[in-house]
Design a protein around this motif. Structure first.
Motif, PDB file in Angstrom:
ATOM      1  N   SER A   1       0.830  -1.213   0.000  1.00  0.00           N
ATOM      2  CA  SER A   1       0.000   0.000   0.000  1.00  0.00           C
ATOM      3  C   SER A   1       0.858   1.254   0.000  1.00  0.00           C
ATOM      4  O   SER A   1       0.598   2.215  -0.751  1.00  0.00           O
ATOM      5  CB  SER A   1      -0.932   0.008   1.217  1.00  0.00           C
ATOM      6  OG  SER A   1      -1.833  -1.068   1.201  1.00  0.00           O
TER       7      SER A   1
ATOM      8  N   LEU B   1       2.563   1.639  -3.427  1.00  0.00           N
ATOM      9  CA  LEU B   1       1.666   2.143  -4.464  1.00  0.00           C
ATOM     10  C   LEU B   1       1.379   3.633  -4.291  1.00  0.00           C
ATOM     11  O   LEU B   1       1.247   4.360  -5.280  1.00  0.00           O
ATOM     12  CB  LEU B   1       0.358   1.348  -4.442  1.00  0.00           C
ATOM     13  CG  LEU B   1       0.454  -0.042  -5.064  1.00  0.00           C
ATOM     14  CD1 LEU B   1      -0.765  -0.882  -4.701  1.00  0.00           C
ATOM     15  CD2 LEU B   1       0.596   0.067  -6.578  1.00  0.00           C
TER      16      LEU B   1
ATOM     17  N   ALA C   1       3.088   4.384  -7.799  1.00  0.00           N
ATOM     18  CA  ALA C   1       2.108   4.074  -8.844  1.00  0.00           C
ATOM     19  C   ALA C   1       2.142   5.136  -9.944  1.00  0.00           C
ATOM     20  O   ALA C   1       2.455   6.306  -9.680  1.00  0.00           O
ATOM     21  CB  ALA C   1       0.711   3.985  -8.237  1.00  0.00           C
TER      22      ALA C   1
ATOM     23  N   THR D   1       3.407  -2.224 -10.917  1.00  0.00           N
ATOM     24  CA  THR D   1       2.901  -3.593 -10.908  1.00  0.00           C
ATOM     25  C   THR D   1       3.483  -4.370  -9.725  1.00  0.00           C
ATOM     26  O   THR D   1       4.421  -3.910  -9.060  1.00  0.00           O
ATOM     27  CB  THR D   1       3.291  -4.319 -12.205  1.00  0.00           C
ATOM     28  OG1 THR D   1       4.737  -4.449 -12.235  1.00  0.00           O
ATOM     29  CG2 THR D   1       2.838  -3.539 -13.441  1.00  0.00           C
TER      30      THR D   1
ATOM     31  N   PHE E   1       0.232  -7.207  -2.974  1.00  0.00           N
ATOM     32  CA  PHE E   1      -0.538  -6.375  -3.900  1.00  0.00           C
ATOM     33  C   PHE E   1      -2.023  -6.703  -3.819  1.00  0.00           C
ATOM     34  O   PHE E   1      -2.872  -5.812  -3.842  1.00  0.00           O
ATOM     35  CB  PHE E   1      -0.031  -6.601  -5.326  1.00  0.00           C
ATOM     36  CG  PHE E   1       0.604  -5.390  -5.941  1.00  0.00           C
ATOM     37  CD1 PHE E   1       0.188  -4.910  -7.167  1.00  0.00           C
ATOM     38  CD2 PHE E   1       1.634  -4.718  -5.285  1.00  0.00           C
ATOM     39  CE1 PHE E   1       0.782  -3.792  -7.738  1.00  0.00           C
ATOM     40  CE2 PHE E   1       2.230  -3.614  -5.846  1.00  0.00           C
ATOM     41  CZ  PHE E   1       1.802  -3.143  -7.076  1.00  0.00           C
TER      42      PHE E   1
ATOM     43  N   ALA F   1      -3.457  -5.080  -0.784  1.00  0.00           N
ATOM     44  CA  ALA F   1      -3.095  -3.675  -0.571  1.00  0.00           C
ATOM     45  C   ALA F   1      -4.234  -2.727  -0.899  1.00  0.00           C
ATOM     46  O   ALA F   1      -5.170  -3.058  -1.645  1.00  0.00           O
ATOM     47  CB  ALA F   1      -1.885  -3.317  -1.427  1.00  0.00           C
ATOM     48  N   ASP F   2      -4.124  -1.534  -0.338  1.00  0.00           N
ATOM     49  CA  ASP F   2      -4.979  -0.420  -0.764  1.00  0.00           C
ATOM     50  C   ASP F   2      -4.420   0.106  -2.080  1.00  0.00           C
ATOM     51  O   ASP F   2      -3.232   0.446  -2.157  1.00  0.00           O
ATOM     52  CB  ASP F   2      -4.963   0.701   0.278  1.00  0.00           C
ATOM     53  CG  ASP F   2      -5.538   0.263   1.609  1.00  0.00           C
ATOM     54  OD1 ASP F   2      -6.497  -0.527   1.609  1.00  0.00           O
ATOM     55  OD2 ASP F   2      -5.019   0.713   2.649  1.00  0.00           O
ATOM     56  N   HIS F   3      -5.257   0.160  -3.100  1.00  0.00           N
ATOM     57  CA  HIS F   3      -4.789   0.620  -4.403  1.00  0.00           C
ATOM     58  C   HIS F   3      -5.192   2.078  -4.606  1.00  0.00           C
ATOM     59  O   HIS F   3      -6.250   2.518  -4.167  1.00  0.00           O
ATOM     60  CB  HIS F   3      -5.329  -0.267  -5.520  1.00  0.00           C
ATOM     61  CG  HIS F   3      -4.650  -1.589  -5.579  1.00  0.00           C
ATOM     62  ND1 HIS F   3      -3.711  -1.922  -6.531  1.00  0.00           N
ATOM     63  CD2 HIS F   3      -4.737  -2.675  -4.764  1.00  0.00           C
ATOM     64  CE1 HIS F   3      -3.266  -3.139  -6.321  1.00  0.00           C
ATOM     65  NE2 HIS F   3      -3.871  -3.624  -5.250  1.00  0.00           N
TER      66      HIS F   3
ATOM     67  N   GLU G   1      -5.486   5.434  -7.248  1.00  0.00           N
ATOM     68  CA  GLU G   1      -5.608   5.899  -8.626  1.00  0.00           C
ATOM     69  C   GLU G   1      -4.703   7.117  -8.776  1.00  0.00           C
ATOM     70  O   GLU G   1      -4.951   8.166  -8.175  1.00  0.00           O
ATOM     71  CB  GLU G   1      -7.054   6.290  -8.942  1.00  0.00           C
ATOM     72  CG  GLU G   1      -7.295   6.624 -10.403  1.00  0.00           C
ATOM     73  CD  GLU G   1      -7.087   5.437 -11.332  1.00  0.00           C
ATOM     74  OE1 GLU G   1      -6.651   5.654 -12.477  1.00  0.00           O
ATOM     75  OE2 GLU G   1      -7.342   4.297 -10.895  1.00  0.00           O
TER      76      GLU G   1
END
Length: 345
Positions: free
Chosen positions: A203, A206, A210, A213, A232, A235-237, A239
Motif C-alpha cells: 500500500s 503504491l 504508482a 505492478t 498487492f 493492498a490499498d490501491h 488511482e
C-alpha cells in the motif's frame, strides 16, 4: 498528454519530484517509504530534490534525533526510513536477506557460531552508545571475535545484526557512520505478521510509486514475486492523479526514483540507459524533466564554488535553462556554497 508521458509524470508527482515539495525530512521519507542511503551525500540529495527550504545539516539533524533511521532494508541494502516504519519493514524484509547472505558470511569466516558470538558481543559493546566501525571491531576482538578490519567481515556482521533487528545506524560523525542497538536508538523491535506487513508495504509502495505492478514491487523491495503478488492483492490501491505541470529536478546518485521499478524504460530512453547505469548497481546523478531523464550532471568544487555541469542526452528540451539554474542555486543553498551552472549541451 499521451499515456507514455503521463505515467512518468504521475510517478514523479507521487515521489515529490513534481508538484509541491515536502517541508521536513521525515515527511519526505514517509512519502517515498525509504531513500537509498549507502552514500551519505547522495542520501542528503535525495531529500533535497523532494523538499523545500531544508539544508544538508537538517538531514543530519533528523538522523541524529532518530526521526529518521538508516538501516538495511529493501533488497538488503542501506536505506533511510521514518523511525516508526523501521521495525515492521525490517521485520518483513530482514530475514530473507540475512539468510541470503549466509554463503558470503561463510566465505568471510563468519560461520553460524562466530556470527552468533559476534551478535552477542555487539549487544554488549553498543549498549547505551553509538560507535564507528573501527571501534566496534576493536571491541569485538576484546570479546574474542577477531575480524580483519580490512576485510568485508565486519560489514557483513553489522548488516546481519541490522537485518535481524539487533542494531541500526546511529548519529554520523561527520561523514563517518556509527552504529547503535536498535532497542536504544529506535525502541522495541515490534514486527507484524508477514501478510499484514506485505500488504502494508504494498500500500505504501503504491502511494509513492504508482502506476506500478507487483513485479515492480518485488524488484524494489526484494520480496519474492509470490510475496509481492500476495501483498498487492491485499493492498490499498491508489488511482494516480492526472497531473499536467512542468518540473525539473536534479537527482543524486542512487536515487530511488530510478531504482523503484523492474525497468527504467519509462523514465530513461533505452539508448541512454548505460549513461545512467554503466555497470553494477551504480546509478548516476540524473536531470529529471516531468519524470523523464534528459541527461546526467556532476558537481565539482573550485575556489569555494560549486560548479554544476549538465551533460544532456542529445540536446536539452527548450526552455530549461531557467529551471535548471533554479535547481542549481537551490543545490548550492542546500549545501551552503555558491553554485554556478554549466551545460555541455
Amino acid at each position: 498528454m499521451t499515456t507514455v508521458d503521463a505515467v512518468p509524470l504521475a510517478r514523479a508527482h507521487a515521489q515529490l519530484l513534481a508538484g509541491p515539495r515536502a517541508g521536513g525530512v521525515a515527511e519526505v521519507v514517509r512519502q517515498v517509504v525509504a531513500l537509498q542511503a549507502q552514500d551519505i551525500r547522495a542520501n542528503r540529495l535525495g531529500v533535497r530534490a523532494r523538499s523545500a527550504g531544508l539544508t544538508a545539516s537538517d538531514v543530519d539533524a533528523a538522523c541524529a534525533s532518530g526521526a529518521v533511521v538508516r538501516t538495511w532494508a529493501m533488497r538488503g541494502t542501506l536505506h533511510m526510513l521514518a523511525a516508526e516504519d523501521v521495525a515492521w519493514i525490517v521485520g518483513l524484509l530482514g530475514p530473507r536477506f540475512a539468510a541470503a547472505g549466509r554463503s558470503r558470511r561463510l566465505q568471510l569466516g563468519l560461520d553460524d557460531e562466530v556470527t552468533a558470538r559476534g551478535v552477542t558481543a555487539l549487544e554488549s559493546i553498543l549498549a547505551g552508545r553509538s560507535l564507528p566501525r573501527g571501534e566496534i571491531v576493536a571491541g569485538l576482538a576484546d570479546h574474542g571475535v577477531v575480524l580483519d578490519p580490512k576485510s568485508q567481515a565486519p560489514a557483513h556482521l553489522l548488516a546481519f545484526a541490522a537485518l535481524t533487528g539487533v542494531l541500526c545506524r546511529g548519529a554520523d560523525r561527520g561523514d563517518e557512520p556509527t552504529y547503535a542497538l536498535f532497542s536504544d536508538w529506535v525502541g522495541p523491535f515490534e514486527t507484524l505478521q508477514e501478510e499484514e506487513a506485505s500488504a502494508r508495504l504494498a500500500s505504501r509502495y503504491l502511494a509513492a510509486y504508482a502506476p506500478a505492478t507487483a513485479e515492480d514491487f518485488a524488484a524494489w523491495s526484494g520480496l519474492t514475486l509470490r510475496q509481492a503478488r500476495a501483498g498487492f492483492a491485499a493492498a490499498d490501491h491508489f488511482e494516480p492523479p492526472i497531473v499536467d505541470e512542468f518540473s525539473v529536478r536534479l537527482l543524486g546518485h542512487f536515487d530511488t526514483y530510478l531504482l523503484g521499478y523492474r525497468s527504467r524504460e519509462l523514465a530513461v530512453p533505452a539508448e541512454y540507459d548505460r549513461r545512467i547505469q554503466a555497470g553494477g548497481g551504480f546509478i548516476m546523478p540524473a536531470v529529471l524533466v516531468n519524470g523523464r531523464v534528459v541527461g546526467t550532471w556532476r558537481q565539482d568544487r573550485k575556489k569555494g564554488e560549486l560548479q554544476v555541469r549538465v551533460e544532456p542526452f542529445g540536446g536539452l528540451p527548450g526552455g530549461l535553462d531557467a529551471a535548471l539554474l533554479t535547481e542549481v542555486e537551490d543545490l548550492g543553498r542546500f549545501l551552503g556554497v555558491p553554485a554556478a551552472f554549466h551545460s555541455a549541451g
